[in-house]
Design an enzyme around this catalytic site. Structure first.
Site, PDB file in Angstrom:
ATOM      1  N   CYS A 173      -6.145   3.118  -8.080  1.00 55.74           N
ATOM      2  CA  CYS A 173      -7.572   3.253  -8.409  1.00 55.74           C
ATOM      3  C   CYS A 173      -7.940   4.723  -8.273  1.00 55.74           C
ATOM      4  CB  CYS A 173      -8.420   2.405  -7.456  1.00 55.74           C
ATOM      5  SG  CYS A 173     -10.161   2.910  -7.472  1.00 55.74           S
TER       6      CYS A 173
ATOM      7  N   ASP B  64       0.080   5.127   1.042  1.00 54.94           N
ATOM      8  CA  ASP B  64       0.002   6.049   2.185  1.00 54.94           C
ATOM      9  C   ASP B  64      -0.009   5.283   3.503  1.00 54.94           C
ATOM     10  OD1 ASP B  64      -0.404   8.567   0.569  1.00 54.94           O
ATOM     11  OD2 ASP B  64      -2.129   7.397  -0.101  1.00 54.94           O
TER      12      ASP B  64
ATOM     13  N   CYS C 230     -11.664  -2.047  -8.770  1.00 57.60           N
ATOM     14  CA  CYS C 230     -10.235  -1.860  -8.504  1.00 57.60           C
ATOM     15  C   CYS C 230      -9.966  -1.176  -7.175  1.00 57.60           C
ATOM     16  CB  CYS C 230      -9.542  -1.148  -9.670  1.00 57.60           C
ATOM     17  SG  CYS C 230     -10.257   0.386 -10.259  1.00 57.60           S
ATOM     18  N   ARG C 231     -10.933  -0.483  -6.620  1.00 58.59           N
ATOM     19  CA  ARG C 231     -10.712   0.153  -5.317  1.00 58.59           C
ATOM     20  C   ARG C 231     -10.653  -0.926  -4.241  1.00 58.59           C
ATOM     21  NH1 ARG C 231     -11.507   4.874  -2.240  1.00 58.59           N
ATOM     22  NH2 ARG C 231     -12.765   4.582  -0.366  1.00 58.59           N
TER      23      ARG C 231
ATOM     24  N   ASP D 173       0.860  -1.171   0.000  1.00 59.94           N
ATOM     25  CA  ASP D 173       0.000   0.000   0.000  1.00 59.94           C
ATOM     26  C   ASP D 173       0.908   1.235   0.000  1.00 59.94           C
ATOM     27  OD1 ASP D 173      -2.275   1.660   0.348  1.00 59.94           O
ATOM     28  OD2 ASP D 173      -1.813   1.748   2.496  1.00 59.94           O
TER      29      ASP D 173
ATOM     30  N   HIS E 208     -10.951   5.923  -8.555  1.00 60.93           N
ATOM     31  CA  HIS E 208     -12.407   6.036  -8.391  1.00 60.93           C
ATOM     32  C   HIS E 208     -12.815   6.349  -6.957  1.00 60.93           C
ATOM     33  CE1 HIS E 208     -11.775   3.080 -11.783  1.00 60.93           C
ATOM     34  NE2 HIS E 208     -12.400   4.075 -12.369  1.00 60.93           N
TER      35      HIS E 208
ATOM     36  N   ASP F 122      -1.831  -0.924   5.759  1.00 60.24           N
ATOM     37  CA  ASP F 122      -2.144  -0.405   7.095  1.00 60.24           C
ATOM     38  C   ASP F 122      -3.643  -0.257   7.311  1.00 60.24           C
ATOM     39  OD1 ASP F 122      -2.455   1.718   5.355  1.00 60.24           O
ATOM     40  OD2 ASP F 122      -1.791   3.208   6.832  1.00 60.24           O
TER      41      ASP F 122
ATOM     42  N   ASN G 267      -5.290   3.136  -3.405  1.00 61.30           N
ATOM     43  CA  ASN G 267      -6.540   3.843  -3.715  1.00 61.30           C
ATOM     44  C   ASN G 267      -6.244   5.337  -3.736  1.00 61.30           C
ATOM     45  OD1 ASN G 267      -7.898   1.408  -3.574  1.00 61.30           O
ATOM     46  ND2 ASN G 267      -8.866   1.815  -1.595  1.00 61.30           N
ATOM     47  N   GLN G 268      -6.583   6.005  -4.803  1.00 59.82           N
ATOM     48  CA  GLN G 268      -6.382   7.462  -4.879  1.00 59.82           C
ATOM     49  C   GLN G 268      -7.690   8.157  -5.259  1.00 59.82           C
ATOM     50  OE1 GLN G 268      -3.783   9.076  -3.754  1.00 59.82           O
ATOM     51  NE2 GLN G 268      -2.730   7.173  -3.243  1.00 59.82           N
TER      52      GLN G 268
HETATM   53 ZN   LIG Z   1     -11.318   1.837  -9.098  1.00 63.35          ZN
END
Ligand SMILES: [Zn+2]
Length: 437
Positions: free
Chosen positions: A333, A254, A354-355, A252, A335, A381, A295-296
């Site tokens: 991702c 962050d 994808c998230r 991961d 989304h 985390d 995830n973004q």
């Molecule tokens: Zn996604």
């Protein structure tokens, strides 16, 4: 299969060679070039074209017509150095409709069929084998877009502070013959990476990147040659070939790689956590791939654009490179499922697979890099990281920190550790994996 074109005219001055061209340097009892011919021939390549210049007779006398390698070898000799692209243009009557072009001072072990089939599928006039390396600051870098299309070239030397992802041109190309139209009909040296590809992209040519961490090294100095032989004797290049299933440590971003703040939307806001560079460098020195999956949702929320996120990741690559570390790949991702906010990007405000805890990015990574997910690890985390990793069969490690004190979910957490550095040590020890630098 496909024609393999080797550019073999180089002198081996830095290797101390005076009696033969560089690609004929001894590699444990055989010329490097012969080992590379064998590597390709073992995968079904039977047509070779050698573009010779310096000491051509030496190469011809060694290989002959290729029958010793159950192949056909043709030769085209240049009177004066033309560079890689100039050489290929000079040999145009012998170059087939598609070919792979390889510099003669490169040692590689790779799944050739996979490279060729992926390249054929993208519809471009050429595909460059690119990989991250541990010295991007003095390497020829390419910039690629979301579809792996190359839109910019950054040949070395670089401006100080250049922010571009660690994607290095490894000097192995799949080319269609139409690329010849971008090579100038003139004397003098023309190089694909420095001259022809950048000009072709400016003129609208479609060039793509094949991002792979298979073993590809140039052996242009005594040190590099010695290190490559050292790795070869330990069978590392074969293990890293995508003909064999790979193992990955998924990370991961962050809170695992960089400090968790409320959205990293500017490169200056990205700060690596202590020990992360050393930890990733250790993974790079094993046979594990290091792949970031993040995830973004800031993209969907309109807080950060793709280009801005790209510079954030370029910054991360450059900071890792200070420890000679790199990510083999990164997937994000963009989304977010809940629509209805001001400034959001509607097309990304959707439920998606994808998230995380969705696992589509893991599946995509596994396909691109031939990864056996069940022999891989996920380090995160958040519960969503571990749920995603667990759902594809990874061993999961929680980085326990002040933000996740309340997470307890024995069914998805296989181990908990307080830093990435310790997590990597744990993985390498559990897998009895040697670090081979
Ligand atoms: Zn996604």
């Amino acid at each position: 299969m496909i024609q393999a074109v080797f550019v073999v005219g180089g002198r081996g001055t830095r290797l101390g060679l005076t009696d033969r061209p560089k690609p004929m340097v001894d590699f444990c009892g055989k010329p490097l070039l012969e080992r590379m011919v064998e590597e390709l021939a073992s995968q079904g390549v039977t047509q070779f074209l050698f573009l010779t210049q310096y000491m051509s007779e030496y190469v011809k006398n060694w290989f002959g017509d290729g029958s010793r390698h159950h192949a056909r070898i043709d030769y085209v000799e240049e009177a004066s150095p033309l560079g890689t692209a100039g050489s290929v243009l000079h040999a145009k009557d012998h170059v087939q409709e598609e070919c792979i072009v390889i510099y003669g001072d490169v040692f590689f072990q790779m799944d050739v069929k996979r490279f060729v089939e992926t390249s054929r599928g993208n519809g471009g006039c050429g595909t460059l084998f690119v990989h991250p390396n541990d010295h991007p600051h003095d390497s020829d870098l390419v910039h690629i877009d979301q579809d792996n299309r190359i839109d910019r070239f950054y040949p070395k030397p670089h401006e100080p502070g250049l922010l571009v992802r660690n994607k290095v041109n490894a000097a192995i190309y799949y080319l269609k013959k139409e690329i010849l139209q971008y090579i100038e009909t003139r004397d003098g040296v023309q190089d694909f990476g420095h001259d022809v590809f950048p000009a072709a992209v400016q003129r609208g040519a479609r060039l793509y990147a094949y991002n792979s961490s298979e073993y590809v090294k140039d052996i242009g100095t005594k040190d590099r040659l010695a290190r490559t032989i050292f790795h070869w004797k330990q069978n590392i290049p074969a293990l890293k070939s995508y003909k064999n299933a790979q193992r990955a440590v998924f990370l991961d971003r962050d809170g695992v790689i960089n400090e968790e703040i409320d959205g990293v939307y500017h490169p200056d806001d990205l700060v690596l956590l202590p020990g992360v560079g050393e930890a990733v460098a250790k993974l790079n020195a094993s046979t594990f791939l290091a792949i970031c999956i993040t995830n973004q949702p800031g993209v969907a929320k309109g807080f950060v654009s793709f280009d801005e996120l790209d510079t954030v990741h370029a910054r991360m690559d450059m900071l890792l490179a200070q420890s000679r570390a790199y990510l083999d790949d990164l997937y994000f991702c963009p989304h977010h499922p809940e629509a209805g906010w001001e400034g959001e990007v509607a097309e990304f405000k959707i439920p998606c697979a994808c998230r995380k805890p969705g696992n589509e990015l893991f599946l995509r990574a596994a396909k691109n890099h031939h990864i056996d997910l069940k022999r891989s690890f996920m380090v995160g985390d958040r519960l969503s990281d571990l749920e995603a990793g667990k759902s594809v069969g990874c061993f999961t490690i929680l980085i326990r920190n002040e933000h996740n004190k309340d997470i307890f979910a024995k069914d998805v957490i296989d181990a908990e550790i307080s830093s990435l550095h310790e997590a990597v040590a744990f993985i390498l020890q559990q897998e009895n994996e040697q670090v081979y630098v």
